[in-house]
Each structure stands twice: as C-alpha cells, then as structure tokens.
Design a protein around this motif. Structure first.
Motif, PDB file in Angstrom:
ATOM      1  N   UNK A 168      -2.078   0.652  25.652  1.00 58.25           N
ATOM      2  CA  UNK A 168      -2.653   1.432  24.553  1.00 58.25           C
ATOM      3  C   UNK A 168      -4.145   1.646  24.769  1.00 58.25           C
ATOM      4  N   UNK A 169      -4.833   0.615  25.217  1.00 57.51           N
ATOM      5  CA  UNK A 169      -6.279   0.740  25.398  1.00 57.51           C
ATOM      6  C   UNK A 169      -6.631   1.737  26.508  1.00 57.51           C
ATOM      7  N   UNK A 170      -5.773   1.849  27.522  1.00 56.36           N
ATOM      8  CA  UNK A 170      -6.035   2.829  28.584  1.00 56.36           C
ATOM      9  C   UNK A 170      -5.963   4.253  28.061  1.00 56.36           C
ATOM     10  N   UNK A 171      -5.019   4.489  27.147  1.00 54.43           N
ATOM     11  CA  UNK A 171      -4.828   5.850  26.628  1.00 54.43           C
ATOM     12  C   UNK A 171      -5.602   6.099  25.336  1.00 54.43           C
ATOM     13  N   UNK A 172      -5.723   5.078  24.493  1.00 54.80           N
ATOM     14  CA  UNK A 172      -6.383   5.219  23.188  1.00 54.80           C
ATOM     15  C   UNK A 172      -7.374   4.048  23.025  1.00 54.80           C
ATOM     16  N   UNK A 187       0.861  -1.190   0.000  1.00 53.03           N
ATOM     17  CA  UNK A 187       0.000   0.000   0.000  1.00 53.03           C
ATOM     18  C   UNK A 187       0.895   1.238   0.000  1.00 53.03           C
ATOM     19  N   UNK A 188       0.927   1.963  -1.116  1.00 60.33           N
ATOM     20  CA  UNK A 188       1.851   3.102  -1.202  1.00 60.33           C
ATOM     21  C   UNK A 188       1.446   4.253  -0.298  1.00 60.33           C
ATOM     22  N   UNK A 189       0.210   4.184   0.279  1.00 58.06           N
ATOM     23  CA  UNK A 189      -0.199   5.248   1.194  1.00 58.06           C
ATOM     24  C   UNK A 189       0.020   4.849   2.654  1.00 58.06           C
ATOM     25  N   UNK A 190       0.657   3.708   2.893  1.00 57.07           N
ATOM     26  CA  UNK A 190       1.059   3.332   4.249  1.00 57.07           C
ATOM     27  C   UNK A 190       2.370   4.050   4.593  1.00 57.07           C
ATOM     28  N   UNK A 191       2.447   4.606   5.781  1.00 62.34           N
ATOM     29  CA  UNK A 191       3.690   5.174   6.304  1.00 62.34           C
ATOM     30  C   UNK A 191       3.998   4.435   7.595  1.00 62.34           C
ATOM     31  N   UNK A 192       4.987   3.540   7.526  1.00 57.82           N
ATOM     32  CA  UNK A 192       5.261   2.637   8.647  1.00 57.82           C
ATOM     33  C   UNK A 192       6.449   3.156   9.455  1.00 57.82           C
ATOM     34  N   UNK A 193       6.232   3.298  10.769  1.00 60.40           N
ATOM     35  CA  UNK A 193       7.312   3.622  11.691  1.00 60.40           C
ATOM     36  C   UNK A 193       7.534   2.430  12.608  1.00 60.40           C
ATOM     37  N   UNK A 194       8.796   2.202  12.976  1.00 58.25           N
ATOM     38  CA  UNK A 194       9.140   1.034  13.787  1.00 58.25           C
ATOM     39  C   UNK A 194       9.609   1.455  15.171  1.00 58.25           C
ATOM     40  N   UNK A 195       9.173   0.708  16.185  1.00 61.89           N
ATOM     41  CA  UNK A 195       9.642   0.919  17.554  1.00 61.89           C
ATOM     42  C   UNK A 195      10.086  -0.443  18.108  1.00 61.89           C
ATOM     43  N   UNK A 196      11.386  -0.577  18.456  1.00 60.92           N
ATOM     44  CA  UNK A 196      11.917  -1.846  18.967  1.00 60.92           C
ATOM     45  C   UNK A 196      11.814  -1.948  20.484  1.00 60.92           C
ATOM     46  N   UNK A 197      11.481  -0.826  21.142  1.00 57.54           N
ATOM     47  CA  UNK A 197      11.316  -0.828  22.596  1.00 57.54           C
ATOM     48  C   UNK A 197       9.826  -0.711  22.919  1.00 57.54           C
ATOM     49  N   UNK A 198       9.167  -1.791  23.312  1.00 60.55           N
ATOM     50  CA  UNK A 198       7.708  -1.733  23.546  1.00 60.55           C
ATOM     51  C   UNK A 198       7.314  -0.754  24.650  1.00 60.55           C
ATOM     52  N   UNK A 199       8.228  -0.493  25.585  1.00 62.10           N
ATOM     53  CA  UNK A 199       7.902   0.419  26.673  1.00 62.10           C
ATOM     54  C   UNK A 199       7.796   1.874  26.198  1.00 62.10           C
ATOM     55  N   UNK A 200       8.316   2.152  25.010  1.00 59.85           N
ATOM     56  CA  UNK A 200       8.260   3.519  24.469  1.00 59.85           C
ATOM     57  C   UNK A 200       7.035   3.737  23.580  1.00 59.85           C
ATOM     58  N   UNK A 201       6.115   2.762  23.579  1.00 61.51           N
ATOM     59  CA  UNK A 201       4.971   2.822  22.659  1.00 61.51           C
ATOM     60  C   UNK A 201       4.117   4.071  22.871  1.00 61.51           C
ATOM     61  N   UNK A 202       3.707   4.330  24.125  1.00 63.04           N
ATOM     62  CA  UNK A 202       2.811   5.455  24.376  1.00 63.04           C
ATOM     63  C   UNK A 202       3.462   6.778  24.005  1.00 63.04           C
TER      64      UNK A 202
END
Length: 604
Positions: free
Chosen positions: A93-97, A49-64
């Motif tokens: 994630x569900x607590x915040x979003x 999907x050329x309209x996808x913009x994917x960012x990667x996070x390798x540290x799950x604790x930094x998700x929020x």
C-alpha cells in the motif's frame, strides 16, 4: 509550509474542527481473512459512525486492486493472515499510496511487530481484544487518521496554489524578515528566493518610500488590511510599480501579496479583449461551473441572448436544460449528459425553445476546461442556430421522396396510353388495316402531356403548376376517352363544379380514379361522377365490388394493391395530386355497394 500553521497539522485539525466535522462519508477498506469477524467489525464501525462505509476484503493479495476501484479513505488490516501478513500488505500500500491512512488491527501483537510497522509507515497500531469498547477506540483512530489525512491534503493544495500563483506572495516574521517567498514574488523583485529569505523588507523599498511604509502602510495593515500601489526597487536598481496588499496573522506573521502593475494591466487587457470577443461572437457562448449544484451557467454572451431570447440574468444560475421542452429528443440530451459526466467534448443537435416558446434547432458543442490537475473546472458551450439548414435538408428529403414516388406513379400513368398504342399497332399488323393507326393520335398526345408534366415536376419540384378554373365534368369526360373500357359506362350527374386546378394534373387524377373502377369492376361496371352536397368538390362512384373494410385506409398508399398484377401506384397518384392542390380525399362506399371517392376542394 506546515510549520507556518499554528500548532502544525494537529493544530489545524483541532482549530478547524475536522474531528468533529468529518461528516462526509468515510470509506474504510477492512482486510481480514476471517469473514465472520470482518462482518462483526463492519457492523460495529458503521454503528459507531453512521458516515463510515466499510468494505471487506478477505484476500489480502487483492488489496491494491480494491484500492484502485474503490473510494477509500482508510485501510484497516489484520496482521496474522495466510500467504500474506499485514506488514506485507502495508508495504504494498505504501508503494502505491504513500499517504493513505493505514491501521494495523491485530490480535497478535508484539513490540517487534509494532516497531516494524512504524518503520514501514503505519498510521496507527491497535491490538484486538477488550470487548466491544475496542470498536469505539478503532472508530476514533480511523476518524483521527482520516481527519489528519484530509487536513494534510488541504494544506498541500493550499501550498500548491500559493506556489503556482501568478501573484507574488511572501511571509515575513515580526522583525520584518522574509521567511517565505513564492516563485512569482522572486520574479517580480528580480531576486532568487534564497537571496530574499532572512533579509529585511527594506531591501525592496526605495529610500524615499521607507518612511511612508513604516508610518502609514504597516500601521494600517496592523489594523486589519492595507492595499494600494507602491514602488519596489528590484535587484540591480530598477524599479517596478506593484499593486500591494498587506495583512497580519494572529501570531504577527505579515502576509504580503504583490502584482506587477504593467503585467496585471496586460493581463486585464488580454482578458478584456477575450471577453469582448466572446460577447461579440456571432454564436451563443456559455460557461458553466460543475462545482456548483446542477452545473449552472455562470456566463452567457450576447450571442446566447440573441439566440434564445433570454437575458443574461434569466440564464445565469440555470442548467442549460432549461432550453429543452416537449419536442426535445432524449438521444442527443443523453449524449451530452454522458459526455459532461465523463468530462469529454461533445457535439449534438437538438430541438430547443426560445424565451417566446418558438422551437429552433440548436447545434451544441461542449468542451471541458481543466485545472492544473486536469480535472474539469468549467465547461464552455457553443450554441448555433441550424434551423435553416435542417429546413433545407428536410426540403431536400421531401424532394427526393417526391421524385421517387412521382417516378413510380408516372410509370403507372404512362402504361394506359402505351397499352392503347401497342394494341392498335398489333391490330394494324394483324389485319393490315391502317385505320387503327389513325387512333394513335390521342394516346400519343396523352403521353406527350405526361412527359411534359414530368419535366415540369423535375424543374419546379411541384406536381401542380399554374391553377385556373377547370370544368370537372369536361375533364372527367376527356379522361374517360383515354381508357379502353368497352362495355363500361360513365354518367355525369348534376353538380360537378368548376374548380381552380391544374387541368393536366386533374385529368391524370380522373384517369386513375376511372381506370381503378374499370380495373376492379370489370367491363360492365357503371361509374358516376357528380358534385358533393353541402361542400365544394366532386365524387367518383361505381357499382363494382367495393373496397374491403380492412383496406379502406391503405388504398392511397404507394405500392398498395389487391391485384396480383397491380402496381399499386394509380391511387397513390390520386393522393399526390389531391395533396398538391391542398384538397382532401375521402374513401367510402357507394349506395349500391361499390367504391366511392370524394374530393373536397374547398377545405377552409
């Protein structure tokens, strides 16, 4: 409210083409502790999907933190990660979003994990494996989840708009019974919302109106739409006139919109009053719409038309920068642009251009008008012509500069007669010969003239007052007599003209020019005053050392001097007097190598 949409949210998505037309960029945050695999997933998803913009996070604790900083439409998260697994991330994630799409994309799957993920509110559960086709499946799941999410947001916004509308809105089923009423509808009719739900519309219709409603109004509404004015019977028996609009959906649901006529007229009168006030305000007022490309003007009042010379039609649809031009400085423009970008109020003054090209100083004040959520819905701008104030300030600054420079020049000009007085007094004291005191009359008179000249400047703000025909040669000779220049000589050549001038100021000019020649040329200097050839004016030339070429452009500047004990204000005085007469002065070299100053009187 969602059950009122045929087919629910899924029907809305399919009917409105969300899946096919997601189109606009979809931000995906991929949480994966294996960096190489995360890069592979990003590559395949953006290829799918050329309209996808994917960012990667390798540290799950930094998700929020990443969610707070980034524009994310969907989270894709691995399950088996050190320190924090995918279910713990989901819970955070569900607590915040609570509604943000969340896809658990894991290589370690089980019914237990899937069940717990569902209980914690996961949007999709997908196991890794199966080759590259898994990425097409993942892309589809993301696309559908985002489409559903956006559709729900749109329905929620629509429902909020209906709930908060000033107009009364109700929905009735095919039997004519109320299945929904908003707060405004209940207020207009005098009933509580719960009292109306399940009742027939005839409860609001006076008996004499019911037949007309059945035979004419409903029949017209079924053909497309009916609108007009009717009478409602409120709870308690009172009646109210309403502007009434009826239409039917494809599933035979009737949509009824009403507005209290008296309230609507009051609102219209209030709006009319406000619009008249804005139109007749003595300043320019504009309203712009940031939702449109380039935030164009959608309203301009009469004051704006009078201020700029542009008609409403010419201004509407343009960004306010169309008033800017070559003389508009970037600093205030940047301040306005930054404030608008940040939805903040701002006031700035800048040079703008009227329709006829004339420049004016515009004091611009801009403020955002927020919607119910506080987002900038419009910007209102106020424009005021402050050209006259700037002119006054400029004249004030020029006057201050004039006084400062004149004070410096005057202190210099007073030194010549004062030094003569001091010298004669010292000679009288040393020799006892009072004849030296008889020579004080002329320098004292000269100081009196200079003091009177200073008073006139302070009173009028002008170095030159009344002008009259003045003999240049005679003024030059009078000025020469004020100088203690034994051994130096002055020759009046043919041709010094009679010019319109302030005689006192002209004498000061000559005192400084002649004094400059004596100061730099020494006791034996020869000075010549004559008229210009082919021009109306005069010159002063000497056979002294002349002016070094590198200083030719500086000699008339206040404070410039080449002598250790010089003040640098004698020639500045000359420049002031020349400018005050609207003359011109040129600095050059005499035939014999000395300095030559040419004053052009007729500059036409």
């Amino acid at each position: 409210m969602t059950e009122l949409v045929p087919g629910g949210i899924d029907g809305a998505i399919e009917e409105r083409g969300f899946i096919a037309d997601v189109g606009e960029e979809v931000g995906v945050l991929h949480i994966e502790d294996d960096g190489s695999f995360a890069e592979l997933v990003s590559t395949f998803l953006e290829r799918q999907r050329d309209y996808f913009a994917v960012e990667t996070e390798t540290d799950p604790q930094a998700t929020l933190e990443r969610l707070d900083d980034a524009d994310v439409d969907c989270v894709v998260c691995d399950y088996d990660m050190p320190e924090m697994d995918g279910l713990a991330v989901l819970e955070q994630v569900r607590e915040a979003y609570p509604d943000l799409p969340f896809v658990l994309f894991t290589g370690k799957g089980s019914e237990e994990i899937a069940s717990e993920a569902i209980s914690k509110g996961v949007t999709e559960y997908l196991q890794k494996g199966g080759g590259t086709e898994q990425y097409e499946v993942l892309a589809n799941r993301i696309e559908q989840a985002v489409a559903r999410y956006r559709a729900e947001q749109q329905v929620t916004r629509g429902f909020h708009a209906i709930e908060t509308s000033h107009d009364g809105i109700s929905l009735l089923n095919e039997d004519g019974e109320f299945i929904y009423v908003n707060e405004a509808y209940a207020d207009i009719t005098g009933y509580d919302r719960e009292e109306l739900l399940g009742t027939h519309w005839e409860v609001l219709s006076p008996e004499h109106e019911t037949g007309k409603t059945n035979e004419e109004i409903l029949a017209a509404a079924r053909e497309g739409e009916w609108k007009g004015r009717t009478v409602y019977e409120q709870k308690g028996g009172n009646t109210v006139d309403v502007d009434h609009r009826l239409t039917f959906t494809t599933d035979d649901t009737m949509i009824c919109t009403i507005a209290d006529v008296s309230a609507a007229e009051a609102v219209r009168e209030e709006l009319s009053l406000k619009e008249r006030a804005m139109d007749e305000a003595p300043i320019g007022i504009t309203i712009t719409d940031p939702a449109q490309p380039d935030n164009p003007i959608i309203y301009a009042n009469d004051g704006f038309v009078d201020l700029t010379g542009y008609t409403r039609e010419e201004a509407t649809g343009q960004n306010c920068r169309f008033l800017q031009g070559e003389e508009t400085r970037e600093e205030p423009v940047a301040a306005i642009r930054d404030a608008v970008d940040n939805a903040e109020p701002v006031t700035a003054e800048l040079r703008n251009y009227r329709a006829d090209g004339d420049l004016f100083w515009n004091r611009v004040s801009i403020a955002p008008i927020g919607d119910a959520d506080g987002s900038p819905e419009h910007f209102v701008g106020f424009q005021q012509d402050v050209t006259e104030r700037h002119a006054v300030e400029e004249r004030h600054e020029q006057w201050i500069q004039l006084v400062q420079e004149f004070a410096d020049v005057l202190s210099h000009d007073l030194k010549t007669p004062l030094s003569v007085i001091q010298g004669r007094v010292e000679l009288a004291q040393e020799t006892g010969d009072t004849a030296h005191l008889a020579c004080l009359d002329e320098p004292i008179d000269r100081m009196t003239e200079l003091i009177d000249d200073a008073a006139a400047v302070m009173e009028t703000g002008e170095l030159v007052s009344e002008e009259a025909p003045v003999d240049v040669a005679a003024v030059a000779e009078d000025a020469w007599l004020t100088l203690a220049a034994e051994g130096a000589s002055l020759t009046i050549a043919d041709g010094p003209p009679t010019v319109p001038a302030d005689e006192t100021a002209l004498q000061r000019l000559f005192e400084n020019l002649l004094g400059n020649s004596v100061e730099h040329g020494g006791d034996a200097v020869s000075i010549r005053v004559g008229g210009l050839e082919g021009e109306v004016g005069f010159y002063v030339a000497d056979d002294g050392p002349g002016i070094p070429e590198e200083h030719a452009d500086d000699v008339l500047d206040p404070g410039f001097t080449t002598k250790a004990d010089g003040t640098g204000f004698g020639m500045a005085s000359v420049a002031q007097i020349v400018a005050a007469h609207d003359w011109q002065i040129r600095v050059g070299e005499a035939i014999d190598g000395g300095a030559r100053f040419e004053v052009v009187v007729d500059t036409a």
